[in-house]
Design a protein around this motif. Structure first.
Motif, mmCIF file in Angstrom:
data_model
loop_
_atom_site.group_PDB
_atom_site.id
_atom_site.type_symbol
_atom_site.label_atom_id
_atom_site.label_comp_id
_atom_site.label_asym_id
_atom_site.label_seq_id
_atom_site.Cartn_x
_atom_site.Cartn_y
_atom_site.Cartn_z
ATOM 1 N N LEU A 1 0.294 -2.913 -5.539
ATOM 2 C CA LEU A 1 1.023 -4.293 -5.223
ATOM 3 C C LEU A 1 0.485 -4.696 -3.702
ATOM 4 O O LEU A 1 0.117 -3.879 -2.809
ATOM 5 C CB LEU A 1 2.358 -4.255 -5.029
ATOM 6 N N SER B 1 -0.368 0.314 -1.959
ATOM 7 C CA SER B 1 0.089 -1.025 -1.724
ATOM 8 C C SER B 1 -0.398 -1.596 -0.252
ATOM 9 O O SER B 1 -1.063 -0.910 0.463
ATOM 10 C CB SER B 1 1.556 -1.057 -1.467
ATOM 11 N N THR C 1 -0.613 -8.524 -7.560
ATOM 12 C CA THR C 1 -0.762 -7.125 -8.275
ATOM 13 C C THR C 1 -2.208 -6.801 -8.771
ATOM 14 O O THR C 1 -3.166 -7.842 -8.741
ATOM 15 C CB THR C 1 0.046 -7.160 -9.656
#
Ligand code: NAD
Length: 327
Positions: A215, A136, A209
């Protein structure tokens, strides 16, 4: 490399200084701005930039977003190298057009993404290879806007093409693409929360995404009263934390945390980058290398990826839906 600078405001002046003895002329529609920079640099101030194209091998375009693409296209048609300040046009359509023109030109088109050259950011990018796949990313970037923005080009939808999501968000979209690769979907909420610049936004929150499952989240704002830059990358074996850009954005630093196999607090390494902002100089050198055929950062493909990401975020904000990032 003989160079002309078009647009002699904040960034054009900075670029002109870094071009040093390569600089041959400058141009600004505001004669005072052009003449003042020309005097400082000891070069000519042109009334019409077209008159100078034969005397240079490269141009820097640092005008308002809306006027830059037409200048870039003419320069590329003559085979000149172009350093175009971010963003790559006002929208994806303009970015695509520029990429197409660059593909058939003997000139190099480089998009000015100076944030990549901040030492904390470039060092983090190097370290990422040791930390495994990205899980992420999280970024916060903003400043406090400026009273009167509505009267400047940044407050004019025709000239700006977007609000803070484009203006500062393009740096974040670029960095997220650089660290995380191309995103798959985008969701955003944008607001004109404070400044009288509607329909342009002064605040944006975004969620991306990736096909990999990764993410990304970011917030950009002209309602960030204390200037802030923060980019964090979380990977399988550790994380990278970039803070500050120097000056009003605070001291620049990078922390790298590496997971321990046995768990517990991670190992920390920290770098502090003091001193003047070297990103402009490093980017100029990269541009010179690019014109000599070397690989470089801020290619048309990089610029396009950032604009594809932003286009999907604007579409999402308009529709209230998650939108695909088109290829
Ligand atoms: N890399 C970064 O961090 C960074 C930071 C700020 C701005 N920028 C980019 O640099 C560009 C310029 O921004 P700025 O902050 O220097 O703006 P600025 O308002 O300080 O300067 C723009 C200059 O362009 C001139 N100009 C306007 N129309 C023109 C035209 N048709 N031909 C020639 N000159 C014209 C204006 O008179 C002004 O002097 C923008 O694309 C912006 O997005 C990049």
């Amino acid at each position: 490399m003989r160079t002309g600078v078009i647009g002699c405001g904040l960034i054009g002046s900075r670029r002109a200084r870094w071009a040093g003895t390569d600089l041959v002329w400058v141009h600004d529609t505001c004669a005072e701005a052009g003449e003042s920079l020309a005097r400082e640099c000891g070069v000519a101030a042109l009334q019409d930039w077209r008159d100078g194209l034969e005397r240079v091998e490269a141009i820097v375009v640092a005008t308002p977003n809306g006027v830059a693409p037409a200048i870039v296209v003419q320069a590329l048609e003559r085979g000149l190298h172009v350093l175009l300040e971010k963003p790559m046009g006002r929208n994806l359509q303009e970015a695509r057009h520029l990429a197409e023109r660059a593909a058939v030109s003997s000139g190099v088109l480089k998009i000015g993404f100076n944030h990549r050259y901040h030492p904390a950011v470039s060092k983090a990018h190097e370290l990422l290879a040791e930390l495994g796949p990205v899980l992420s990313l999280r970024a916060r970037y903003g400043h406090g806007g400026r009273p009167g923005y509505e009267n400047e080009w940044r407050g004019n939808p025709e000239l700006a093409g977007g609000g803070v999501l484009l203006d500062q968000g393009v740096h974040i979209a670029d960095l997220m693409g650089w660290f995380g690769g191309p995103p798959a979907t985008a969701y955003a909420q944008i607001r004109t929360a404070c400044w009288p610049i509607a329909p342009l936004e002064d605040t944006a929150f975004a969620l991306l995404t990736y096909e990999s499952g990764a993410l990304a989240q970011f917030h950009v704002g002209w309602t960030q009263w204390k200037n802030l830059f923060s980019l964090e990358v979380f990977a399988e074996m550790g994380s990278l934390h970039m803070e500050g850009l120097g000056g009003s954005y605070g001291p620049e630093s990078l922390r790298c945390y590496r997971r321990r196999p046995q768990g517990g607090a991670p190992d920390e390494q920290r770098w502090d980058f003091e001193g003047p902002d070297s990103s402009w100089e490093l980017e100029w050198r990269d541009f010179l290398g690019a014109t000599a055929g070397q690989p470089y950062w801020g290619t048309p493909a990089d610029g396009l990826l950032a604009m594809r990401t932003l286009e999907a975020l604007y579409a999402s904000a308009a529709k209230g839906l998650v939108c695909p990032v088109v290829t």
